[in-house]
Design a protein around this motif. Structure first.
Motif, PDB file in Angstrom:
ATOM      1  N   ASP A 217       3.060 -16.819  22.408  1.00 29.41           N
ATOM      2  CA  ASP A 217       2.855 -17.045  20.981  1.00 29.41           C
ATOM      3  C   ASP A 217       3.641 -18.304  20.608  1.00 29.41           C
ATOM      4  OD1 ASP A 217       1.810 -15.676  18.393  1.00 29.41           O
ATOM      5  OD2 ASP A 217       3.854 -16.280  17.895  1.00 29.41           O
ATOM      6  N   VAL A 218       3.315 -18.890  19.481  1.00 24.20           N
ATOM      7  CA  VAL A 218       4.016 -20.105  19.070  1.00 24.20           C
ATOM      8  C   VAL A 218       5.524 -19.862  18.973  1.00 24.20           C
ATOM      9  CG1 VAL A 218       4.322 -21.744  17.170  1.00 24.20           C
ATOM     10  CG2 VAL A 218       2.032 -21.127  17.911  1.00 24.20           C
ATOM     11  N   ARG A 219       5.896 -18.673  18.544  1.00 24.02           N
ATOM     12  CA  ARG A 219       7.329 -18.368  18.418  1.00 24.02           C
ATOM     13  C   ARG A 219       8.018 -18.262  19.779  1.00 24.02           C
ATOM     14  NH1 ARG A 219       8.131 -17.231  13.165  1.00 24.02           N
ATOM     15  NH2 ARG A 219       6.292 -16.658  11.947  1.00 24.02           N
ATOM     16  N   ASP A 220       7.207 -18.170  20.852  1.00 26.31           N
ATOM     17  CA  ASP A 220       7.773 -18.039  22.198  1.00 26.31           C
ATOM     18  C   ASP A 220       7.698 -19.338  22.991  1.00 26.31           C
ATOM     19  OD1 ASP A 220       7.867 -15.302  21.533  1.00 26.31           O
ATOM     20  OD2 ASP A 220       5.843 -15.002  22.323  1.00 26.31           O
ATOM     21  N   VAL A 221       7.277 -20.441  22.357  1.00 27.55           N
ATOM     22  CA  VAL A 221       7.161 -21.688  23.102  1.00 27.55           C
ATOM     23  C   VAL A 221       8.510 -22.034  23.730  1.00 27.55           C
ATOM     24  CG1 VAL A 221       6.901 -24.195  22.829  1.00 27.55           C
ATOM     25  CG2 VAL A 221       5.202 -22.645  21.859  1.00 27.55           C
ATOM     26  N   GLY A 222       8.465 -22.411  24.991  1.00 32.80           N
ATOM     27  CA  GLY A 222       9.673 -22.617  25.779  1.00 32.80           C
ATOM     28  C   GLY A 222       9.838 -21.520  26.802  1.00 32.80           C
ATOM     29  N   ALA A 369      -9.642 -13.666  17.873  1.00 29.78           N
ATOM     30  CA  ALA A 369      -9.209 -14.971  17.354  1.00 29.78           C
ATOM     31  C   ALA A 369      -7.967 -14.812  16.484  1.00 29.78           C
ATOM     32  CB  ALA A 369     -10.340 -15.613  16.556  1.00 29.78           C
ATOM     33  N   ARG A 370      -7.221 -15.901  16.342  1.00 31.12           N
ATOM     34  CA  ARG A 370      -5.999 -15.866  15.539  1.00 31.12           C
ATOM     35  C   ARG A 370      -5.963 -17.064  14.593  1.00 31.12           C
ATOM     36  NH1 ARG A 370      -1.131 -14.090  19.701  1.00 31.12           N
ATOM     37  NH2 ARG A 370      -2.408 -12.859  21.135  1.00 31.12           N
ATOM     38  N   PRO A 371      -5.475 -16.852  13.375  1.00 25.96           N
ATOM     39  CA  PRO A 371      -5.397 -17.955  12.404  1.00 25.96           C
ATOM     40  C   PRO A 371      -4.155 -18.802  12.604  1.00 25.96           C
ATOM     41  CG  PRO A 371      -4.710 -15.909  11.387  1.00 25.96           C
ATOM     42  CD  PRO A 371      -5.131 -15.560  12.783  1.00 25.96           C
ATOM     43  N   ALA A 372      -3.994 -19.816  11.751  1.00 26.68           N
ATOM     44  CA  ALA A 372      -2.900 -20.782  11.851  1.00 26.68           C
ATOM     45  C   ALA A 372      -1.565 -20.160  11.434  1.00 26.68           C
ATOM     46  CB  ALA A 372      -3.211 -21.996  10.989  1.00 26.68           C
ATOM     47  N   TYR A 373      -0.513 -20.956  11.590  1.00 30.78           N
ATOM     48  CA  TYR A 373       0.847 -20.469  11.383  1.00 30.78           C
ATOM     49  C   TYR A 373       1.521 -21.044  10.146  1.00 30.78           C
ATOM     50  CZ  TYR A 373       0.955 -18.470  16.084  1.00 30.78           C
ATOM     51  OH  TYR A 373       0.702 -17.715  17.199  1.00 30.78           O
ATOM     52  N   GLY A 374       1.537 -20.312   9.057  1.00 34.75           N
ATOM     53  CA  GLY A 374       2.426 -20.558   7.950  1.00 34.75           C
ATOM     54  C   GLY A 374       2.304 -21.866   7.183  1.00 34.75           C
ATOM     55  N   PRO A 375       3.158 -22.011   6.165  1.00 35.85           N
ATOM     56  CA  PRO A 375       3.076 -23.165   5.263  1.00 35.85           C
ATOM     57  C   PRO A 375       3.452 -24.489   5.909  1.00 35.85           C
ATOM     58  CG  PRO A 375       4.983 -21.811   4.738  1.00 35.85           C
ATOM     59  CD  PRO A 375       4.179 -21.041   5.738  1.00 35.85           C
ATOM     60  N   VAL A 380       4.089 -27.834  12.648  1.00 38.87           N
ATOM     61  CA  VAL A 380       3.988 -26.973  13.832  1.00 38.87           C
ATOM     62  C   VAL A 380       2.939 -27.528  14.788  1.00 38.87           C
ATOM     63  CG1 VAL A 380       3.260 -24.691  14.639  1.00 38.87           C
ATOM     64  CG2 VAL A 380       4.803 -24.887  12.679  1.00 38.87           C
ATOM     65  N   SER A 381       1.795 -27.879  14.236  1.00 39.26           N
ATOM     66  CA  SER A 381       0.708 -28.405  15.058  1.00 39.26           C
ATOM     67  C   SER A 381       1.122 -29.707  15.754  1.00 39.26           C
ATOM     68  CB  SER A 381      -0.534 -28.642  14.188  1.00 39.26           C
ATOM     69  OG  SER A 381      -1.600 -29.160  14.950  1.00 39.26           O
ATOM     70  N   GLU A 382       1.815 -30.559  15.035  1.00 39.17           N
ATOM     71  CA  GLU A 382       2.239 -31.832  15.637  1.00 39.17           C
ATOM     72  C   GLU A 382       3.175 -31.598  16.818  1.00 39.17           C
ATOM     73  OE1 GLU A 382       4.235 -36.148  14.438  1.00 39.17           O
ATOM     74  OE2 GLU A 382       3.990 -34.585  12.922  1.00 39.17           O
ATOM     75  N   ALA A 383       4.082 -30.635  16.683  1.00 41.45           N
ATOM     76  CA  ALA A 383       4.989 -30.329  17.795  1.00 41.45           C
ATOM     77  C   ALA A 383       4.209 -29.818  19.004  1.00 41.45           C
ATOM     78  CB  ALA A 383       6.024 -29.293  17.353  1.00 41.45           C
ATOM     79  N   ILE A 384       3.168 -29.035  18.756  1.00 45.52           N
ATOM     80  CA  ILE A 384       2.376 -28.472  19.856  1.00 45.52           C
ATOM     81  C   ILE A 384       1.528 -29.542  20.525  1.00 45.52           C
ATOM     82  CG2 ILE A 384       0.480 -26.879  20.391  1.00 45.52           C
ATOM     83  CD1 ILE A 384       1.648 -25.039  18.221  1.00 45.52           C
ATOM     84  N   TRP A 385       0.832 -30.352  19.726  1.00 44.23           N
ATOM     85  CA  TRP A 385      -0.023 -31.348  20.382  1.00 44.23           C
ATOM     86  C   TRP A 385       0.808 -32.417  21.075  1.00 44.23           C
ATOM     87  CZ3 TRP A 385      -1.219 -32.800  14.829  1.00 44.23           C
ATOM     88  CH2 TRP A 385      -0.740 -34.060  14.484  1.00 44.23           C
ATOM     89  N   THR A 386       1.999 -32.743  20.543  1.00 48.08           N
ATOM     90  CA  THR A 386       2.871 -33.714  21.210  1.00 48.08           C
ATOM     91  C   THR A 386       3.302 -33.186  22.569  1.00 48.08           C
ATOM     92  OG1 THR A 386       3.675 -34.564  19.091  1.00 48.08           O
ATOM     93  CG2 THR A 386       5.038 -34.995  21.046  1.00 48.08           C
ATOM     94  N   MET A 387       3.741 -31.945  22.608  1.00 43.71           N
ATOM     95  CA  MET A 387       4.157 -31.293  23.859  1.00 43.71           C
ATOM     96  C   MET A 387       3.030 -31.314  24.887  1.00 43.71           C
ATOM     97  SD  MET A 387       4.901 -27.204  24.305  1.00 43.71           S
ATOM     98  CE  MET A 387       3.209 -26.810  23.786  1.00 43.71           C
TER      99      MET A 387
END
Length: 414
Positions: A217-222, A369-375, A380-387
């Motif tokens: 999950d996004v909260r578990d990245v790393g 399917a799952r929706p996006a993450y928060g306000p 958040v998306s930028e951190a993910i696509w950069t990684m």
């Protein structure tokens, strides 16, 4: 006085008495004044003639059925839409009705720009007919702020002729099968698998699907699952080379073009790609995304109708949303025009929603399917696509890139 004149006077007197009697009884012969209401409506759905015509037709249909209501529609170019909404929220001039991207809904709710629809949802029969992930996509902090409109998600599209030529009889159902099939179908001038991998939202959505399939999950990245997902994508691009390095510059539209031209045997994309596939005359089929360690998963996308928090005509605006969602003809027409997926239990098998034979395969993905993450989703998306882009470009190892992303994500997700 003649008899004719006398008769005319009598008839006039009787008419006057009758009119006075009607007035005394409440004036039932006088029609009630029609309520005059003007609602403002913003959207960015003029990007295609089909979608634009569908919006105009629905607005007109509602106004024809409700003569006292005028809906003033403003179509804003999509690149400008988010900024215009933020400006309107700050100025207290948010439209009565707006069509917003699902990823933007939490942010607008945090800005207190949106009407809280939770009390209205409580007594709305349609609430529990929306599929669970779809219903969750319009909820923020356990409050409802929108009515689902267009729903989409990704699937695996494959070229049937290329499959048959290679002796492949079924689409891959697992990561291992996806890797093997992609390698088998890779040839000179043709990639086995294509997907969008630029620095942008398309890459975020594709990575999230692999992350969830890996059990993360996004909260578990790393953690281990996020590294497994990155490593699998890295293997496809940089080890097997069955996914092209050019994909690092491709959007979903670019991947569509390559697939339609026969330069990709398989592609990860959404229902928005269907028209171009059909126009190309391609013999193609869609299937569920292959499952990872945790099973199937995909990113949920789309839009919702929302109401402005300070709208003076909230009841009438809510009536418009209900009418749009509840009337079968409205939902079916709008869904087909927007290439949307049936997102309710009572529409999944509705023939009116089968605007293409491949719709059921896409729709089957919605339950996982799952929706996006928060306000703070844009950050958040930028951190993910950069990684992810760093890994696919060979600049960082999966573990190092995931570790850096974790440090960026933690404060955003608190």
């Amino acid at each position: 006085m003649s008899k004719g004149a006398s008769g005319m006077r009598v008839r006039a007197l009787l008419t006057a008495i009758l009119l006075l009697a009607v007035a005394a009884c409440g004036g039932d012969a006088t029609p009630e004044p029609v309520e005059r209401v003007t609602l403002t409506w913003w959207d960015y759905l003029d990007h295609s003639p089909t979608a634009d015509h569908a919006v105009e037709a629905l607005v007109k249909r509602y106004q024809d059925a409700h003569p006292g209501v005028e809906i003033r529609r403003t179509a804003v170019p999509r690149p400008e839409f988010a900024a215009r909404l933020d400006e309107a929220a700050a100025a207290g001039s948010f439209p009565d009705i707006a069509v917003v991207d699902l990823a933007a809904l939490p942010r607008l709710a945090e800005q207190e720009a949106l009407a809280d629809l939770t009390p209205r949802f409580a007594s709305w029969d349609l609430r529990d007919r929306f599929l669970g992930p779809v219903r969750d996509s319009v909820r923020h902090r356990d409050r409802f702020y929108g009515v689902p409109l267009r729903t989409g998600t990704t699937a695996l599209l494959y070229n049937r002729a290329l499959f048959e030529a290679a002796g492949v009889t079924t689409p891959p159902g697992t990561w291992e099968e996806l890797r093997g099939t992609a390698k088998a179908l890779t040839a000179e001038g043709r990639a086995g698998l294509c997907f969008a991998a630029p620095e942008g939202e398309d890459l975020t959505a594709n990575y999230l699907s692999f992350l969830w399939q890996a059990g993360g999950d996004v909260r578990d990245v790393g953690g281990d699952a996020s590294v497994r997902a990155l490593s699998f994508m890295d293997t496809l691009v940089n080890v097997d080379r069955s996914a092209p390095a050019d994909a690092l510059r491709w959007t979903n539209a670019d991947a569509e073009r390559e697939f339609a031209a026969g330069r990709c045997a398989m592609m990860i994309n959404g229902p928005w790609a269907v028209p171009s596939m059909n126009q190309a005359g391609l013999d193609w089929v869609s299937a569920a995304l292959p499952s990872g360690q945790a099973g199937h998963a995909a990113a949920l996308s789309g839009e919702a109708w929302v109401l402005g928090r300070d709208g003076r005509h909230a009841d009438r605006a809510w009536d418009v949303l209900r009418w749009l969602a509840e009337e079968r003809a409205n939902a079916t027409e709008f869904g087909a025009a927007l290439h949307a997926l049936p997102n309710r239990t009572d529409t999944v098998d509705d023939p009116g929603w089968q605007w293409d034979p491949n719709v059921p395969a896409f729709a089957a993905q919605l339950s996982a399917a799952r929706p996006a993450y928060g306000p703070r989703y844009p950050q958040v998306s930028e951190a993910i696509w950069t990684m992810t882009h760093q890994v696919l470009a060979g600049e960082r190892s999966p573990a190092d890139a995931a570790g850096d992303a974790r440090a960026k994500l933690e404060p955003l997700l608190r």
